[in-house]
Design an enzyme around this catalytic site. Sequence first.
Site, PDB file in Angstrom:
ATOM      1  CG  ASP A  66     -47.557 -30.332  -2.488  1.00  0.00           C
ATOM      2  OD1 ASP A  66     -48.732 -30.030  -2.293  1.00  0.00           O
ATOM      3  OD2 ASP A  66     -46.887 -29.817  -3.413  1.00  0.00           O
ATOM      4  CE1 TYR A  68     -44.511 -32.498 -10.498  1.00  0.00           C
ATOM      5  CE2 TYR A  68     -44.089 -34.863 -10.497  1.00  0.00           C
ATOM      6  CZ  TYR A  68     -43.645 -33.566 -10.699  1.00  0.00           C
ATOM      7  OH  TYR A  68     -42.355 -33.328 -11.102  1.00  0.00           O
ATOM      8  CG  PHE A  79     -38.576 -33.032  -8.293  1.00  0.00           C
ATOM      9  CD1 PHE A  79     -38.998 -31.783  -8.735  1.00  0.00           C
ATOM     10  CD2 PHE A  79     -37.888 -33.099  -7.093  1.00  0.00           C
ATOM     11  CE1 PHE A  79     -38.743 -30.636  -8.007  1.00  0.00           C
ATOM     12  CE2 PHE A  79     -37.627 -31.957  -6.348  1.00  0.00           C
ATOM     13  CZ  PHE A  79     -38.051 -30.723  -6.808  1.00  0.00           C
ATOM     14  CG  HIS A 188     -38.279 -25.331  -7.007  1.00  0.00           C
ATOM     15  ND1 HIS A 188     -38.964 -25.729  -8.137  1.00  0.00           N
ATOM     16  CD2 HIS A 188     -38.636 -26.200  -6.032  1.00  0.00           C
ATOM     17  CE1 HIS A 188     -39.700 -26.782  -7.862  1.00  0.00           C
ATOM     18  NE2 HIS A 188     -39.527 -27.090  -6.587  1.00  0.00           N
TER      19      HIS A 188
END
Length: 223
Positions: A66, A68, A79, A188
């Site tokens: 989701d 920031y 990202f 991740h």
Amino acid sequence: MDVKIEPGWKQALKNEFDRPYFQQVVTFLKIEKAQGKIIYPPGSLIFNAFNRTPFNKVKVVIIGQDPYHGPGQAHGLSFSVQPGVKPPPSLINIFKELKTDIGLPTPASGNLDHWAEQGVLLLNAALTVRANEPASHAKAGWTDFTNAVISKISDEKTGVVFLLWGRFAHEKQSLIDETKHFVLKAAHPSPLSADKGFFGCKHFSKTNELLSKQGLDPIDWSV
């Protein structure tokens, strides 16, 4: 429903905008705003990933969870942060892997527009979030929409490289037809897990090898 989104995506996803779950998302966001909640990214940037990477240009998909949730960070690309904003820890680790994989110097900016404009769809599973509350919109209905996006790419395109980082992204693998697309999986890039298989995954060079074998231009991963 008339959603302002890149025309190719609008055509590809036209059936989704009239489904009950999408109306649920719209209603949810209206209620949040009516209650004075701060929502990221701004409304004009919710579909930024689609507007930056038209449907007919998608070559690579990077799936995030989701947006920031801090002020000024999110702008609709997974990202990525807006110009002038300090890169968050996961993005710093992405840049570290870029350096060891293909020798790119660490960039000062965390803005990934340059990737998106080359055909890298930077897709978050949820397209909005409440300020300072990670995953607060995860159950608003966005996942149905973004799953449909992944399925549509899988169904209507060929040779797309999907980069699945972390368990959440790995769960999207079932939506992808691997007889006609490529899936690269790793841990991740979060500081909590990057050393468990993200560092050293070489996904950036591997992606370009897969694109080149298809006669497609490789991605310039510089920022």
